[in-house]
Write a protein that holds these residues in place. Sequence first.
Motif, PDB file in Angstrom:
ATOM      1  N   ILE A  10     -21.108 -35.986   4.795  1.00 47.07           N
ATOM      2  CA  ILE A  10     -20.072 -37.014   4.686  1.00 47.07           C
ATOM      3  C   ILE A  10     -18.921 -36.633   5.613  1.00 47.07           C
ATOM      4  CG2 ILE A  10     -18.216 -37.797   3.118  1.00 47.07           C
ATOM      5  CD1 ILE A  10     -20.702 -39.319   2.656  1.00 47.07           C
ATOM      6  N   ASN A  11     -18.337 -37.643   6.203  1.00 49.35           N
ATOM      7  CA  ASN A  11     -17.223 -37.410   7.107  1.00 49.35           C
ATOM      8  C   ASN A  11     -17.627 -36.612   8.354  1.00 49.35           C
ATOM      9  OD1 ASN A  11     -14.611 -38.040   7.633  1.00 49.35           O
ATOM     10  ND2 ASN A  11     -13.789 -36.177   6.754  1.00 49.35           N
ATOM     11  N   SER A  12     -18.671 -37.104   9.018  1.00 49.88           N
ATOM     12  CA  SER A  12     -19.079 -36.492  10.284  1.00 49.88           C
ATOM     13  C   SER A  12     -19.742 -37.586  11.112  1.00 49.88           C
ATOM     14  CB  SER A  12     -20.061 -35.360  10.038  1.00 49.88           C
ATOM     15  OG  SER A  12     -21.275 -35.891   9.572  1.00 49.88           O
ATOM     16  N   LEU A  13     -19.919 -37.309  12.384  1.00 49.13           N
ATOM     17  CA  LEU A  13     -20.583 -38.305  13.226  1.00 49.13           C
ATOM     18  C   LEU A  13     -22.048 -38.476  12.824  1.00 49.13           C
ATOM     19  CD1 LEU A  13     -19.121 -37.526  16.778  1.00 49.13           C
ATOM     20  CD2 LEU A  13     -18.435 -39.325  15.202  1.00 49.13           C
ATOM     21  N   GLN A  14     -22.688 -37.362  12.416  1.00 50.16           N
ATOM     22  CA  GLN A  14     -24.108 -37.453  12.045  1.00 50.16           C
ATOM     23  C   GLN A  14     -24.341 -38.465  10.932  1.00 50.16           C
ATOM     24  OE1 GLN A  14     -22.332 -34.579  12.752  1.00 50.16           O
ATOM     25  NE2 GLN A  14     -23.586 -32.924  11.926  1.00 50.16           N
ATOM     26  N   ALA A  15     -23.362 -38.581  10.020  1.00 49.39           N
ATOM     27  CA  ALA A  15     -23.527 -39.480   8.881  1.00 49.39           C
ATOM     28  C   ALA A  15     -23.715 -40.926   9.335  1.00 49.39           C
ATOM     29  CB  ALA A  15     -22.321 -39.386   7.954  1.00 49.39           C
ATOM     30  N   MET A  16     -23.223 -41.236  10.535  1.00 51.91           N
ATOM     31  CA  MET A  16     -23.368 -42.611  11.031  1.00 51.91           C
ATOM     32  C   MET A  16     -24.584 -42.748  11.941  1.00 51.91           C
ATOM     33  SD  MET A  16     -19.413 -43.499  11.885  1.00 51.91           S
ATOM     34  CE  MET A  16     -18.896 -41.915  12.523  1.00 51.91           C
ATOM     35  N   ILE A  17     -25.239 -41.625  12.253  1.00 51.35           N
ATOM     36  CA  ILE A  17     -26.377 -41.655  13.181  1.00 51.35           C
ATOM     37  C   ILE A  17     -27.694 -41.551  12.423  1.00 51.35           C
ATOM     38  CG2 ILE A  17     -27.470 -40.497  15.125  1.00 51.35           C
ATOM     39  CD1 ILE A  17     -24.653 -39.358  15.792  1.00 51.35           C
ATOM     40  N   LEU A  18     -27.843 -40.460  11.660  1.00 54.07           N
ATOM     41  CA  LEU A  18     -29.111 -40.161  10.993  1.00 54.07           C
ATOM     42  C   LEU A  18     -29.690 -41.315  10.180  1.00 54.07           C
ATOM     43  CD1 LEU A  18     -28.928 -36.452   9.766  1.00 54.07           C
ATOM     44  CD2 LEU A  18     -30.574 -37.489  11.337  1.00 54.07           C
ATOM     45  N   PRO A  19     -28.912 -41.953   9.293  1.00 54.60           N
ATOM     46  CA  PRO A  19     -29.536 -42.994   8.467  1.00 54.60           C
ATOM     47  C   PRO A  19     -30.232 -44.081   9.287  1.00 54.60           C
ATOM     48  CG  PRO A  19     -27.383 -42.467   7.597  1.00 54.60           C
ATOM     49  CD  PRO A  19     -27.510 -41.726   8.893  1.00 54.60           C
ATOM     50  N   TYR A  20     -29.731 -44.325  10.498  1.00 53.35           N
ATOM     51  CA  TYR A  20     -30.329 -45.395  11.302  1.00 53.35           C
ATOM     52  C   TYR A  20     -31.687 -45.024  11.870  1.00 53.35           C
ATOM     53  CZ  TYR A  20     -26.484 -48.477  10.650  1.00 53.35           C
ATOM     54  OH  TYR A  20     -25.578 -49.322  10.062  1.00 53.35           O
ATOM     55  N   PHE A  21     -32.028 -43.726  11.905  1.00 52.50           N
ATOM     56  CA  PHE A  21     -33.387 -43.368  12.323  1.00 52.50           C
ATOM     57  C   PHE A  21     -34.385 -44.051  11.393  1.00 52.50           C
ATOM     58  CE2 PHE A  21     -31.907 -39.002  14.127  1.00 52.50           C
ATOM     59  CZ  PHE A  21     -31.147 -39.680  15.057  1.00 52.50           C
ATOM     60  N   GLY A  22     -33.986 -44.232  10.141  1.00 56.74           N
ATOM     61  CA  GLY A  22     -34.853 -44.928   9.204  1.00 56.74           C
ATOM     62  C   GLY A  22     -34.557 -46.408   9.135  1.00 56.74           C
ATOM     63  N   LEU A  23     -33.259 -46.753   9.052  1.00 60.34           N
ATOM     64  CA  LEU A  23     -32.885 -48.150   8.842  1.00 60.34           C
ATOM     65  C   LEU A  23     -33.263 -49.050  10.014  1.00 60.34           C
ATOM     66  CD1 LEU A  23     -29.355 -47.551   7.259  1.00 60.34           C
ATOM     67  CD2 LEU A  23     -31.408 -48.301   6.083  1.00 60.34           C
ATOM     68  N   SER A  24     -33.253 -48.502  11.223  1.00 58.70           N
ATOM     69  CA  SER A  24     -33.572 -49.331  12.390  1.00 58.70           C
ATOM     70  C   SER A  24     -35.070 -49.453  12.624  1.00 58.70           C
ATOM     71  CB  SER A  24     -32.945 -48.725  13.652  1.00 58.70           C
ATOM     72  OG  SER A  24     -31.559 -48.809  13.589  1.00 58.70           O
ATOM     73  N   MET A  25     -35.842 -48.594  11.973  1.00 57.17           N
ATOM     74  CA  MET A  25     -37.266 -48.522  12.302  1.00 57.17           C
ATOM     75  C   MET A  25     -38.058 -49.818  12.132  1.00 57.17           C
ATOM     76  SD  MET A  25     -38.395 -46.289  14.000  1.00 57.17           S
ATOM     77  CE  MET A  25     -37.039 -45.291  14.492  1.00 57.17           C
ATOM     78  N   PRO A  26     -37.893 -50.559  11.021  1.00 54.69           N
ATOM     79  CA  PRO A  26     -38.744 -51.747  10.869  1.00 54.69           C
ATOM     80  C   PRO A  26     -38.652 -52.697  12.059  1.00 54.69           C
ATOM     81  CG  PRO A  26     -37.636 -51.282   8.816  1.00 54.69           C
ATOM     82  CD  PRO A  26     -37.065 -50.338   9.826  1.00 54.69           C
ATOM     83  N   PHE A  27     -37.436 -53.092  12.429  1.00 53.43           N
ATOM     84  CA  PHE A  27     -37.313 -54.024  13.553  1.00 53.43           C
ATOM     85  C   PHE A  27     -37.785 -53.388  14.859  1.00 53.43           C
ATOM     86  CE2 PHE A  27     -35.064 -55.795  17.185  1.00 53.43           C
ATOM     87  CZ  PHE A  27     -35.415 -57.128  17.068  1.00 53.43           C
TER      88      PHE A  27
END
Lengths: 277, 296
Positions: free
Chosen positions: A136-153
């Motif tokens: 929490i409170n780091s740049l990674q927190a805004m990057i990592l989740p999208y490795f999964g969230l962006s995958m379907p599209f």
Amino acid sequence: MNKMKKYISSVMIHGILILFVFISILPIFWMWLAAIKPFDPSVNDPFAFPTAFTLEYIKEAWTTGRMGIYMKNSIMVAAPRVAVVLLLASLAGYAFGKLKWKGRDLVFKFLLLGMMIPINAMIIPLYYNVQRLGMINSLQAMILPYFGLSMPFACFMMRSFFRELPDELVESATIDGAGKLKTWLYVMVPLTKPALTTLLIFEFMWSWNDYLLPMLMVYDDKFRTLPLGLMYFQGEYTMNTSLIAAGVTICTIPILIVYSIFQRSFVEGITAGAVKG
Amino acid sequence: MGGKNKVKNWVECFAFALPAIFFYCLFLVVPILSTVKISFHEWNGAAPYMKWVGLDNYRRVLHDPIFYKALGNNIIWILFTIFIPVLLGLIFAIILTQRFVKGKFLYRLTYFMPNVVSLVAVGIVWGWIYNPEFGVMGKMFRALGLNSLAEIDYLGDEKLVIWFLLIAGSWTCYGFNMVVFLAGLQGIDSTYLEVARLEGANPVQKFFYVIVPLLKGTIVMLVSNSLIGSFKVFDLIYVMTKGGPYHSSEVIATYMYNSAFGMNEYGYGSSLAVILAVIIAVCAGVFMKLTDKDNT
């Protein structure tokens, strides 16, 4: 007579088209104008036409307003996010679109389910998962989740491009003795360049404009990205409309430049994602 | 030997998809399952353990007037975005395929522009347009002599706020609809239109009897996109009104966010999130069925 009628309707249609050009660009353009005109608190009308020109507010927003830091963060978040999503989606798109293996379509359908689920539906556990990882409170927190969230599209799009490549390409590469990884890297990746460009631009735009996840994951000013920073910026300087307009200008100009350059890819991406689906 | 090779081949193929599936499960599948789990509990987010309450949260949702208000706003959002931006997109797409129209590139470039700008920026811009002090909206109505309309506090009026949010929302997305329709129109065989012209069809007849039936697939796609998008709408409303005043512009997504992160009612927020996901999944499923039938 008929010619006259045609001429009038042509003029009217062009009039409507041009009216909508103004409706589309004026709100943003007004902001740019407001950003470069001296602020007069006694009038306080950001929509008044500028009579003088100054870059003072852009400079102030960039330095004291910290928009410079926000922009740096936005780039630092977008670059790794886009790179990894592209890599993962390209690998997976190859597996789903060109390779033949048992259960392939079932796994793909499972992945597609994610396209239906709004991100709001999983932010509560996502927040606590990221917290547990101590991010929490780091740049990674805004990057990592999208490795999964962006995958379907992303996978959906890459797959539809891979499927259109002829099978013979894979076969001839295999006959020449290339393994699957080599075939992907040397034969497939160069051919999917248009798809990768489109995906790159979309992912970049989503990352650049992302608001919900940064708002949730980051509370320290030094990690804020542009939209989030802009939101706080607006709260801080409510009275100075020229300064806020300068913030909006800094946030919107880069993405509009990217859009104008890659206009074609945007349109192709939408049509590929929409019509083929 | 053959069997062993087969396994090896399968593992090799699967390995390409594995990283994507891994992150998908980690950041999407597991969280959504956790949301379902939390929705059966009462939890303030800080306590080390959650209290099991069964279906209580869901029962509460069903008796919550704000939930119905939010659902109603979502439905208004759906109906409006299907009629205004989708229809506008279709009309402009048809106009832009006419031969006599000049400067097509310019229109396509600019109409889509609002779509690529951050919704925070859009929220600020439209907040100013609606500003009671210096907003352009008020000035415009005053210039037209409609003083009663000019006096409204556009984002502060409980009854009207959702409509003004909708205007801003439509502004961002009509260009998207147009671009998709343009692609759909390019796929139409022009001989159909030629035949209609020779048969003496007027433009209105051409529209309803030739263009609309041929674009059915695209229309269904965009309507379902509006439907799902309307349930997902969050950023713009949150930036402009945070769901207020007094929950009057709340939609399910903002209410869910406010319940969880504003009121620290994570269990209740999760049950709202689950309901939202189920509604969207059902809508998407129904429309996928419909489009499938059209294609085969």
